[in-house]
Motif scaffolding. Structure first.
Motif, PDB file in Angstrom:
ATOM      1  N   ALA A 152      -1.027   9.160   5.498  1.00 43.40           N
ATOM      2  CA  ALA A 152      -2.166   8.834   4.340  1.00 43.40           C
ATOM      3  C   ALA A 152      -2.237   7.373   3.347  1.00 43.40           C
ATOM      4  O   ALA A 152      -1.133   7.570   3.150  1.00 43.40           O
ATOM      5  CB  ALA A 152      -2.755  10.252   3.862  1.00 43.40           C
ATOM      6  N   ALA A 153      -3.012   7.023   2.960  1.00 41.63           N
ATOM      7  CA  ALA A 153      -2.747   5.741   1.915  1.00 41.63           C
ATOM      8  C   ALA A 153      -3.458   6.750   0.542  1.00 41.63           C
ATOM      9  O   ALA A 153      -4.367   7.970   0.355  1.00 41.63           O
ATOM     10  CB  ALA A 153      -3.954   5.147   1.707  1.00 41.63           C
ATOM     11  N   ILE A 209       1.229  -1.068   0.094  1.00 41.29           N
ATOM     12  CA  ILE A 209      -0.286   0.014  -0.097  1.00 41.29           C
ATOM     13  C   ILE A 209       0.594   1.175   0.091  1.00 41.29           C
ATOM     14  O   ILE A 209       1.562   1.263   0.825  1.00 41.29           O
ATOM     15  CB  ILE A 209      -0.615  -0.002   1.072  1.00 41.29           C
ATOM     16  CG1 ILE A 209      -1.944  -1.274   1.352  1.00 41.29           C
ATOM     17  CG2 ILE A 209      -1.656   1.263   0.752  1.00 41.29           C
ATOM     18  CD1 ILE A 209      -2.790  -1.827   2.345  1.00 41.29           C
ATOM     19  N   GLU A 210       0.802   1.535  -1.123  1.00 43.23           N
ATOM     20  CA  GLU A 210       1.685   3.611  -1.157  1.00 43.23           C
ATOM     21  C   GLU A 210       1.031   4.081  -0.461  1.00 43.23           C
ATOM     22  O   GLU A 210      -0.302   4.341  -0.570  1.00 43.23           O
ATOM     23  CB  GLU A 210       1.404   3.774  -2.338  1.00 43.23           C
ATOM     24  CG  GLU A 210       1.771   2.891  -3.698  1.00 43.23           C
ATOM     25  CD  GLU A 210       2.444   3.215  -5.108  1.00 43.23           C
ATOM     26  OE1 GLU A 210       1.623   3.595  -5.340  1.00 43.23           O
ATOM     27  OE2 GLU A 210       3.477   3.181  -5.243  1.00 43.23           O
ATOM     28  N   VAL A 211       1.567   4.697   0.488  1.00 42.64           N
ATOM     29  CA  VAL A 211       1.664   5.953   1.551  1.00 42.64           C
ATOM     30  C   VAL A 211       2.581   7.412   0.844  1.00 42.64           C
ATOM     31  O   VAL A 211       3.430   7.567   0.747  1.00 42.64           O
ATOM     32  CB  VAL A 211       1.606   5.286   3.242  1.00 42.64           C
ATOM     33  CG1 VAL A 211       0.375   3.982   3.619  1.00 42.64           C
ATOM     34  CG2 VAL A 211       2.764   5.359   3.662  1.00 42.64           C
ATOM     35  N   TYR A 212       2.257   8.449   2.002  1.00 49.05           N
ATOM     36  CA  TYR A 212       2.757   9.048   2.026  1.00 49.05           C
ATOM     37  C   TYR A 212       2.474   9.926   3.317  1.00 49.05           C
ATOM     38  O   TYR A 212       1.782   9.826   4.199  1.00 49.05           O
ATOM     39  CB  TYR A 212       2.889  10.569   1.485  1.00 49.05           C
ATOM     40  CG  TYR A 212       1.354  11.526   1.424  1.00 49.05           C
ATOM     41  CD1 TYR A 212       1.273  12.551   1.655  1.00 49.05           C
ATOM     42  CD2 TYR A 212      -0.348  11.253   1.309  1.00 49.05           C
ATOM     43  CE1 TYR A 212      -0.495  13.199   2.271  1.00 49.05           C
ATOM     44  CE2 TYR A 212      -1.206  11.819   1.352  1.00 49.05           C
ATOM     45  CZ  TYR A 212      -1.330  12.608   1.858  1.00 49.05           C
ATOM     46  OH  TYR A 212      -1.839  13.623   1.690  1.00 49.05           O
ATOM     47  N   LEU A 213       3.782  10.693   3.684  1.00 48.36           N
ATOM     48  CA  LEU A 213       3.502  11.112   4.995  1.00 48.36           C
ATOM     49  C   LEU A 213       3.643  12.840   4.936  1.00 48.36           C
ATOM     50  O   LEU A 213       4.791  13.292   3.797  1.00 48.36           O
ATOM     51  CB  LEU A 213       5.842  10.935   5.934  1.00 48.36           C
ATOM     52  CG  LEU A 213       5.364   9.518   5.828  1.00 48.36           C
ATOM     53  CD1 LEU A 213       6.892   9.172   6.290  1.00 48.36           C
ATOM     54  CD2 LEU A 213       4.207   8.322   7.112  1.00 48.36           C
ATOM     55  N   GLU A 214       3.275  13.239   5.439  1.00 45.01           N
ATOM     56  CA  GLU A 214       3.010  14.986   6.033  1.00 45.01           C
ATOM     57  C   GLU A 214       4.102  15.158   7.149  1.00 45.01           C
ATOM     58  O   GLU A 214       3.558  14.821   8.138  1.00 45.01           O
ATOM     59  CB  GLU A 214       1.852  15.601   6.052  1.00 45.01           C
ATOM     60  CG  GLU A 214       1.733  16.847   6.163  1.00 45.01           C
ATOM     61  CD  GLU A 214       0.380  17.323   5.623  1.00 45.01           C
ATOM     62  OE1 GLU A 214       0.287  17.957   6.262  1.00 45.01           O
ATOM     63  OE2 GLU A 214      -0.064  16.891   4.973  1.00 45.01           O
ATOM     64  N   VAL A 215       5.243  15.619   7.327  1.00 47.93           N
ATOM     65  CA  VAL A 215       5.978  15.677   8.400  1.00 47.93           C
ATOM     66  C   VAL A 215       6.082  16.668   8.802  1.00 47.93           C
ATOM     67  O   VAL A 215       6.978  18.032   8.020  1.00 47.93           O
ATOM     68  CB  VAL A 215       7.591  15.404   7.970  1.00 47.93           C
ATOM     69  CG1 VAL A 215       7.941  15.441   9.748  1.00 47.93           C
ATOM     70  CG2 VAL A 215       7.031  13.955   7.628  1.00 47.93           C
TER      71      VAL A 215
END
Length: 234
Positions: free
Chosen positions: A18-19, A4-10
């Protein structure tokens, strides 16, 4: 199951995970690891939202199923407690099939929120240690206000709200119409004052997150107030 590809908002205080392909499945933590862990924790609840859509969402068992494809630098919105940055994919166009899929997910989130509101009507929600926390009607009005604000970010106009029709239903119809127009390139990417409008993908991602965040708030505050401590069936 597939990765599952996710991204991070840091941000400096908070991180969101979030996916990419599942708008609304987005959770916060104090660190990247915490955010990814919370995404796993909420996977069954997200699956429940989508169970009638037949979109094939599968519940991952742990964070090993995630692959982080993008890290975004957060901002003041991130640290305040809301996702505020769009991943790169959200700038890509929507074909008809993906537009329908995105609208299906959004509609499922709306339907689950309505069910939670109906279940909570007449009940007292648990408050915080200092008595904080919106009432059921307060949450409803807050979400309505956000929907109107998000509609403006997409390039739509607030519809007239008539007493004879539920306000949320009226705004949602305007949202779906505006989403379609935006996906078809019928709405300029910048507003009359030069501000950049939200893309259709980012709109669905942000709106679904906000609706589910308050849906789950209602569920959790009802659970804490119930004698059994079980999640309500919605």
């Amino acid at each position: 199951m597939n990765k599952i590809e996710v991204y991070l908002e840091v941000g400096s205080k908070r991180t969101f995970a979030a996916a990419l392909d599942w708008p609304g499945w987005c959770r916060m933590g104090r660190s990247e690891a915490d955010a990814l862990h919370n995404l796993i924790v909420y996977a069954p609840r997200y699956a429940h939202i989508l169970q009638a859509t037949q979109l094939g969402f599968q519940i991952p068992q742990d964070t090993a199923f995630f692959v982080t494809v993008e890290r975004l630098a957060g901002n003041a919105t991130t640290d305040f407690g809301a996702p505020g940055m769009a991943p790169t994919i959200d700038a890509s166009p929507l074909d008809e099939a993906e537009l329908t899929r995105q609208q299906t997910i959004l509609a499922a989130c709306w339907q689950a929120f309505d069910a939670a509101i109906a279940l909570a009507q007449g009940k007292t929600l648990r408050t915080g240690p200092r008595g904080g926390g919106r009432s059921v009607d307060g949450i409803l009005q807050h979400v309505l206000g956000a929907e109107l604000g998000y509609l403006g970010q997409l390039g739509g106009k607030a519809p007239p709200l008539e007493a004879a029709q539920p306000a949320l239903e009226t705004v949602r119809r305007a949202i779906l119409t505006t989403l379609t127009a935006s996906a078809h390139g019928e709405i300029a990417q910048t507003g009359p004052r030069g501000g950049k409008r939200w893309s259709p993908r980012y709109f669905v991602r942000r709106d679904a997150w906000h609706v589910l965040d308050h849906l789950w708030e209602i569920e959790d505050r009802l659970v804490a107030a119930s004698p059994t401590g079980d999640h309500p069936v919605i």
